[in-house]
Structure formats: C-alpha cells, structure tokens
Design a protein around this motif. Structure first.
Motif, PDB file in Angstrom:
ATOM      1  N   ARG A 202       0.829  -1.213   0.000  1.00 51.16           N
ATOM      2  CA  ARG A 202       0.000   0.000   0.000  1.00 51.16           C
ATOM      3  C   ARG A 202       0.857   1.254   0.000  1.00 51.16           C
ATOM      4  O   ARG A 202       0.561   2.228  -0.698  1.00 51.16           O
ATOM      5  N   LEU A 203       1.946   1.235   0.794  1.00 51.21           N
ATOM      6  CA  LEU A 203       2.834   2.390   0.830  1.00 51.21           C
ATOM      7  C   LEU A 203       3.491   2.622  -0.528  1.00 51.21           C
ATOM      8  O   LEU A 203       3.580   3.756  -1.003  1.00 51.21           O
ATOM      9  N   ALA A 204       3.952   1.537  -1.153  1.00 50.98           N
ATOM     10  CA  ALA A 204       4.577   1.663  -2.468  1.00 50.98           C
ATOM     11  C   ALA A 204       3.594   2.239  -3.475  1.00 50.98           C
ATOM     12  O   ALA A 204       3.930   3.162  -4.246  1.00 50.98           O
ATOM     13  N   ALA A 205       2.368   1.737  -3.474  1.00 50.16           N
ATOM     14  CA  ALA A 205       1.357   2.234  -4.408  1.00 50.16           C
ATOM     15  C   ALA A 205       1.052   3.707  -4.145  1.00 50.16           C
ATOM     16  O   ALA A 205       0.906   4.506  -5.084  1.00 50.16           O
ATOM     17  N   HIS A 206       0.963   4.073  -2.875  1.00 50.31           N
ATOM     18  CA  HIS A 206       0.641   5.462  -2.511  1.00 50.31           C
ATOM     19  C   HIS A 206       1.718   6.426  -3.005  1.00 50.31           C
ATOM     20  O   HIS A 206       1.404   7.457  -3.622  1.00 50.31           O
ATOM     21  N   TYR A 207       2.980   6.103  -2.750  1.00 50.78           N
ATOM     22  CA  TYR A 207       4.043   7.042  -3.101  1.00 50.78           C
ATOM     23  C   TYR A 207       4.363   7.028  -4.593  1.00 50.78           C
ATOM     24  O   TYR A 207       4.780   8.054  -5.140  1.00 50.78           O
ATOM     25  N   LEU A 208       4.141   5.902  -5.260  1.00 51.91           N
ATOM     26  CA  LEU A 208       4.286   5.900  -6.710  1.00 51.91           C
ATOM     27  C   LEU A 208       3.198   6.764  -7.351  1.00 51.91           C
ATOM     28  O   LEU A 208       3.445   7.460  -8.342  1.00 51.91           O
ATOM     29  N   GLU A 209       2.009   6.733  -6.781  1.00 59.62           N
ATOM     30  CA  GLU A 209       0.940   7.615  -7.253  1.00 59.62           C
ATOM     31  C   GLU A 209       1.324   9.064  -7.011  1.00 59.62           C
ATOM     32  O   GLU A 209       1.113   9.937  -7.874  1.00 59.62           O
ATOM     33  N   MET A 210       1.939   9.358  -5.862  1.00 63.91           N
ATOM     34  CA  MET A 210       2.315  10.720  -5.514  1.00 63.91           C
ATOM     35  C   MET A 210       3.323  11.294  -6.502  1.00 63.91           C
ATOM     36  O   MET A 210       3.259  12.474  -6.845  1.00 63.91           O
ATOM     37  N   VAL A 211       4.265  10.450  -6.970  1.00 63.23           N
ATOM     38  CA  VAL A 211       5.278  10.957  -7.910  1.00 63.23           C
ATOM     39  C   VAL A 211       4.896  10.701  -9.365  1.00 63.23           C
ATOM     40  O   VAL A 211       5.705  10.900 -10.262  1.00 63.23           O
TER      41      VAL A 211
END
Length: 271
Positions: free
Chosen positions: A122-131
C-alpha cells in the motif's frame, strides 16, 4: 555505542561548531571551518556554494556517513552517531536495485523495517501515485528515463516515512526541462508532506524556487557566508521565477557566489 545525550529545546537539526578535515599532516585538507546552523522542523533548506566547499560533506555528516573532526550534529537534541532510517537520503543517481521492479524498489524499505507485506504494498502504491509513476510499477529501472528513476528514488525515500529528507543534487544529471518539472513536483510533495528537507544544489534558481532558507557557503574550507529566506516556496505558480523579486534575489546570491567560485577555481589550479 554509548547512549546519546539529550539536549532540551533543540531545533530539528543543529550543526554545532562542526568542522571536517580529511587526511593528516602536510596532506590534510580542511573541508569545513566550524559551522553552526539550525534547521527548524518542516523547513526546506538549500545549501549553495562552489564545488569543493563542503556542502555534501555537511549532508553526509547529518546522514551519519561521515563523522565530524570537531563539533557535533544534533537531531531532536540527540547526537547523530550513524545512519538512521529517520533520515532518508536521495543521491545524484537513483541508486535503485536493478533486479527489482519499481514497486518492489519502493516497498523494500518498509519491508526491511518489519512492516507487513500488505502494508508495504500500500505504501509503495501510494508514493508511486504521488510521484506520478503508478502506471510504471512493474517496470524495471533500466526501462525508465533518468528523471523517472529519480522520482522512484524519491518515492522510495518517502515510503520509509523519514523525518528528514537529505537530497544531494538529485536533479544535477537531468536535462533542463525535466529538471524544472521535477522541481515543481518536489515542491508539491514538500507542501503536502511538510517534511524537513536539506537540499544540496549548484543552481541558484533551484534553491530560490524550492527553499524556505538558502545558505550560501564559501570556498574551501567551507563556512556560512550568508543566509537568505526567500518566499517563493509557498507559491504554486512556476512563473514565480519570472518575478522581479526572484530576479533581485538571484542577482544578490550570484554576487555572493561569484567571489567564492573564483577562489575555488584558484584553489583547483594551485593543486
């Protein structure tokens, strides 16, 4: 390792009379004069100075990769004794794991610190979405442009939820247009996360566009020559770089750096 001593009422980061000398005897090189610098939580601090002035040395001391010759660095009132996941580092090159895809690169840190796989995902998906790289989660680093690799590096650092981001010229190797777009992106991320940032750059424009404080350093041995507090970091308008105040501050910093750049050039020629 001896326990760290707490100092009350400290800023987020304090460089306390920090100096650094490399080598010994006649071959010793004094990289930093004693430097005292406070960084408040949530600030975006840029270090500007000529090559060899000790900018990266200061960052590496805060990261825990180097030890000062004298003085100390404090984080939340505690002495920095070595690397710590509370301080995330992004280098000039992304330093990604080439055998892992983008998602797994970003999820690696949370997994390494004991988070469950589902939470790391979930963290990986969240921060990849952010960038802006959610669509490239299954790609490998070699399939990405340099700018995209740097965005993965930023997402990976953010996924560890560090209290401080240490950025050593992360956009230096990028073309001008990509660099400007990523500057806008990192500003947006900083405005959203309120992370404390220490950023190394040679670019006056970059420092003014991003920073709440610009610290100008002298030629070697590095010392603080001036500190300025531009107001452009709060603006969401990239055209702020065309304003009269931006031009005025750029000229001021150029004047401060010009003499130091010439000194650094003479130092290099004398070696």
């Amino acid at each position: 390792m001896p326990p760290a001593e707490r100092v009350d009422h400290a800023p987020k980061v304090r460089f306390e009379e920090v100096s650094k000398c490399f080598g010994q005897g006649a071959d010793a090189v004094r990289a930093l004069e004693p430097i005292t610098l406070d960084i408040t939580e949530g600030e975006f601090t840029c270090l500007l100075g000529p090559s060899g002035c000790g900018k990266s040395t200061l960052l590496n001391i805060l990261a825990g990769f180097e030890q000062p010759t004298s003085g100390q660095v404090l984080m939340d009132g505690l002495s920095v004794r070595g690397p710590d996941p509370r301080r995330g580092v992004v280098f000039q090159q992304g330093a990604l794991f080439t055998w892992m895809n983008v998602h797994d690169n970003v999820a690696f840190g949370p997994l390494a610190t004991g988070k469950p796989a589902a939470q790391a995902d979930r963290l990986a998906a969240h921060y990849l979405e952010m960038v802006g790289l959610a669509a490239f989660a299954k790609r490998y680093p070699y399939e990405l442009s340099g700018g995209m690799q740097q965005r993965v590096g930023i997402a990976r650092a953010l996924a560890n939820d560090p209290e401080i981001l240490l950025m050593d010229e992360p956009f230096a190797a990028l073309d001008a247009q990509t660099r400007e777009l990523l500057q806008e992106e990192i500003k947006r991320i900083w405005q959203r996360t309120h992370k404390t940032v220490l950023w190394i750059t040679h670019s006056i424009d970059e420092a003014l566009f991003l920073a709440t404080e610009v610290v100008v350093m002298s030629a070697r041995p590095g010392r603080i020559k001036a500190s300025l507090r531009p107001q452009f970091s709060q603006s969401a308008d990239p055209a702020v770089v065309t304003s009269a105040e931006f031009a005025r501050m750029k000229a001021e910093i150029f004047g401060l750096l010009r003499e130091e750049a010439l000194t650094a050039q003479r130092q290099e020629g004398a070696q």
